[in-house]
Enzyme design. Structure first.
Site, PDB file in Angstrom:
ATOM      1  N   CYS A 287      10.352  -6.168  -3.650  1.00 49.96           N
ATOM      2  CA  CYS A 287      10.061  -7.564  -4.002  1.00 49.96           C
ATOM      3  C   CYS A 287      11.245  -8.271  -4.665  1.00 49.96           C
ATOM      4  CB  CYS A 287       8.854  -7.638  -4.944  1.00 49.96           C
ATOM      5  SG  CYS A 287       7.295  -7.216  -4.108  1.00 49.96           S
TER       6      CYS A 287
ATOM      7  N   MET B 149       2.824  -9.805 -10.257  1.00 48.42           N
ATOM      8  CA  MET B 149       3.496  -8.533 -10.525  1.00 48.42           C
ATOM      9  C   MET B 149       2.450  -7.470 -10.827  1.00 48.42           C
ATOM     10  SD  MET B 149       6.461  -6.858 -11.692  1.00 48.42           S
ATOM     11  CE  MET B 149       6.740  -5.503 -12.867  1.00 48.42           C
TER      12      MET B 149
ATOM     13  N   HIS C  40       0.140 -13.587   4.438  1.00 47.97           N
ATOM     14  CA  HIS C  40       0.531 -12.223   4.831  1.00 47.97           C
ATOM     15  C   HIS C  40      -0.481 -11.751   5.871  1.00 47.97           C
ATOM     16  CE1 HIS C  40       1.159  -7.878   4.696  1.00 47.97           C
ATOM     17  NE2 HIS C  40       2.275  -8.066   4.018  1.00 47.97           N
TER      18      HIS C  40
END
Lengths: 542, 542
Positions: free
Chosen positions: B52, B90, B374
């Site tokens: 990432c 995150m 996605h």
């Protein structure tokens, strides 16, 4: 300032993962310079050494100068090489640099090469300037001169371009350009489409990446109409066939930039970093030569260190099609065949002329020639036996190589050596004209003044040298680069004031193209280098 | 080990020349680690963070983690973020790393990012291995199984691929692959030409750049037939339509490599480093997705950070033609429309689905969707009102977006949102089958176990969710990624044993595609992830 040495350490784990990083350690052995001396040496290296050795010192025309090589040679040996040059082709610099400067340069090249920064489109655009608004461009020439016989002349060390009237031999004006301009190109006649005022606009590219646009229709004081900057270090430029785009290539950063030909606003930047023909990554993959393909809506971009010729379509910048033709290293300078289909370019470290077929978008041939071919603007003519031929001089030897370049009409001779002509010295430029019986070659790279100051002329039919012309006899001067005038009746040769490069003590000597006798000397020029006759260039008279 | 800080100094001289270099100074303020801790943190960063944040920490899906940003946050805050994650997406890592490891990682990301080395073709070739000689490949399947209903399954943290018999649900074998394989692709039916034994050979790409070739006709112990390595960090792979070439893309080095599909010998490497849509140079321009275009002799290569889709012709590798389609950042994963002409790919930082017309080689459209689209393998189906449609899940929100993708038959609906379906949680994968009434979406990215462990199924006609299926209830496990069997009667869903990732405690749960009821659980798998049904993939059943 402390010097840094990189050591590569590789991690690997059981699952097969391997990733590597640089670990940093300060070495006490590496030579050092004060910050001021480092910056001065870095600048001098950039101006005088980087062209052959690379900003990152990986080598190209010159040797690799990374610390792993230079530290072995040591300070004294390096100083001697810089001062006196080598048999291998390195120039002497004791006439340009002081002893202290040579010492600092020798130290600098033993230190880790500093990596210059990148340059974004936004940074380039911040340099874009309009000196004359496009709406104020005149609709017809604003002077009574025969502008199609103008010569646009690089005044290398002055950072200027001189406009010379080819009919009257008067210097019309000196125009501010980038530093040490390498090439100037104008709009050309094109098979598909071209600008109506073809030949009017000219574009200069400085070694500092500065691009200037010249309008030959303007009054002399207004000829500089626009400016931008597309790299820190650059060499070549071209205008699209339709006159809409200008493209310039960077030595650093390694990229090409397509600009709006009207405003010079940078529109598109494409990196040329990549892999050479052996499959090794090249960070400093420099754009050496850029040409407009006369028969396609595309540019030809030569990437020196990767040995790739990129054919770049300019009809759709947002969906940019590039054909990457693999050939040989290091690509340098080239020219089209008379049909405008085949591009012939020197791969100087491979001693080859590479030929690209721009119609089929593929490698056509590679011709074995001699040491360090360098055709400059190149020359095409008709040979009695081989038919259409092209020729090149060599930086490494006094030889002109001539090959057939008409695969349709003369397939047996095509891309094969037709004959060779020995000259007295290695040279950088060859030139002829369709109306001329002769081919001219300079001998710029020969160390002896007498030869360096002479050009040689050979006959297209006999292949024999018919005359050796001593262009100048003055100390510290050299003869180089020939250009014919519009009707082919004159040949213009530059005299470079190499050791007095800051003063206008250079000249252009004009010869009668038939009698080969001197007609005129144009004085008041500073290191005159490349000369571009408007008519010949707009009509592809090579 | 001393830490290094770079400071950029710019030189400029009167002639307009500007060149810049890095000057080096040792900073006492930058945190340090022992060499052993540095190397361990570097490896852990590479395995868990670089995907990432990038190897050079410039940021992509994750934030920029260069010292100029991390030093401001400081050690304590960074440790907390690594341990507990953030609202911004995150993950928490306190279940994967010890306190000391988290502390070292927090220190590591405040230090200058080490630049990994390059990789040459020669280095790649040194990794090429032949396990079974091509002359010994069998002429017909060496087992009695229905290999066209095999599932090739990534066992992510084991560095293996499982071959599962879709008829009997038996695990045929586990094959050694690279680390954390991201994608496996096989030969496909192709509009222009395809291999006779299409579907037989499969190619895995590890995160470590290792490529393995699998032959499904072999006896289970001999299915692994060849291997190579084309990068230090990689994500995607594809096979050419004619079955002759394999292409894989590197995260580091940023390049793609074309290999001989028989031997896996690397033939060609092309750098993808370049400029993003704003014209900024990106050194870490990672290849995210690579697909074979079903209707062209070309690959589609998505360069994440530059927002460019490269259409790469594979018919002539020495004269390689690439069309660089500019779109939006950061390109991630995509799929073709049913006609095989349009490629639909997520630009996740721009919240767009980018559509490329591979026939015209240009950007077709950009569709505004929601946060971090996605689609994974993607899904195409027929909607009663919009006609042919495609759909995507989002990493950032519980939503399936559905758009028309038939510009010829349904131009009014094409590349416009048709409808959206809200799900309980953000997901990574969507899937359907032409025989099915339903579309399946996972919710892998939702923090709550109950939702992360459930997939949702909606009806193609009513657009309503008809069932929420809790695939597992075990602690530390998540449900993800659906794949239909060959005839579309079953849906296979992976159960990831996230916190016990070193043991074969993951499973695949098989559902009846009509009743949506559980039929079977296939146990003995380590972190099963992507699953590829041979028949569906070779026939483009998306």
């Amino acid at each position: 300032m402390k010097a840094i040495k990189y050591g590569v350490s590789v991690l690997s784990v059981a699952v097969g993962l391997a990733v590597s990083g640089l670990s940093f350690a300060v070495s006490a052995e590496e030579p050092t310079l004060s910050e001021a001396d480092f910056e001065k040496a870095q600048l001098q290296y950039f101006q005088r050494c980087a062209g052959c050795h690379g900003v990152l010192r990986k080598g190209a025309t010159g040797k690799n100068l990374e610390p792993e090589n230079t530290l072995k040679k040591g300070q004294k040996r390096l100083e001697k090489i810089i001062a006196l040059g080598t048999e291998g082709g390195m120039n002497n610099f004791d006439d340009l640099f002081s002893k202290q400067e040579i010492s600092n340069l020798a130290t600098f090249i033993q230190m880790t090469p500093p990596v210059p920064p990148e340059m974004s489109l936004e940074q380039m655009r911040s340099h874009t300037k309009e000196y004359v608004a496009p709406k104020d461009y005149p609709a017809k020439p604003m002077h009574g001169r025969n502008w199609k016989n103008f010569f646009v002349v690089i005044e290398r060390d002055a950072g200027k371009a001189a406009i010379i009237d080819g009919d009257t031999k008067e210097i019309v004006t000196h125009i501010d350009t980038g530093y040490a301009v390498h090439v100037i190109k104008g709009t050309e006649h094109h098979a598909i489409d071209h600008a109506e005022d073809v030949g009017r606009f000219w574009y200069t590219i400085g070694r500092d990446g500065k691009v200037n646009k010249i309008d030959l229709w303007q009054t002399p004081d207004k000829m500089l109409v626009a400016e931008t900057k597309m790299a820190y270090d650059a060499r070549d430029i071209a205008v699209s066939g339709d006159g809409k785009y200008v493209i310039a290539g960077g030595y650093w950063p390694a990229h090409f930039v397509i600009m709006d030909a009207v405003t010079l606003n940078p529109l598109k930047v494409v990196s040329t970093r990549g892999y050479n023909t052996k499959g090794e990554f090249i960070n400093e993959a420099r754009v050496a030569a850029i040409y407009t393909i006369p028969t396609q809506s595309a540019f030809m971009v030569a990437v020196k260190e990767t040995g790739q010729m990129w054919q770049v379509d300019y009809k759709d910048l947002d969906n940019l099609t590039v054909t990457m033709v693999s050939s040989a290293e290091f690509l340098h300078d080239g020219f089209f065949d008379p049909s405008g289909r085949y591009f012939q370019i020197a791969a100087n470290a491979s001693n080859k002329m590479v030929v690209v077929d721009t119609k089929e978008r593929k490698l056509e041939s590679m011709i074995e020639v001699d040491t360090l071919p360098h055709p400059g603007p190149g020359a095409n003519w008709i040979d009695k036996e081989c038919g259409p031929v092209g020729g090149t001089t060599h930086l490494g030897t006094g030889l002109v190589s001539v090959w057939g370049n008409d695969p349709i009409g003369h397939p047996d001779q095509a891309w094969k050596l037709c004959y060779e002509v020995e000259t007295d010295g290695a040279g950088a430029f060859i030139r002829t004209h369709e109306t001329s019986q002769y081919v001219w070659a300079d001998q710029l790279k020969h160390p002896e003044p007498e030869i360096q100051q002479s050009v040689q002329v050979f006959d297209k039919d006999t292949h024999e040298i018919v005359k050796t012309i001593r262009v100048t006899e003055e100390e510290g001067k050299a003869a180089l680069h020939m250009e014919f005038n519009a009707d082919g009746t004159e040949v213009w040769v530059s005299v470079w004031n190499r050791t007095d490069a800051k003063n206008p003590t250079g000249e252009i000597v004009v010869y009668d193209a038939k009698t080969l006798k001197e007609k005129h000397r144009i004085k008041g020029l500073t290191t005159p280098t490349g000369k571009f006759n408007v008519f010949n260039r707009m009509n592809h008279k090579t």
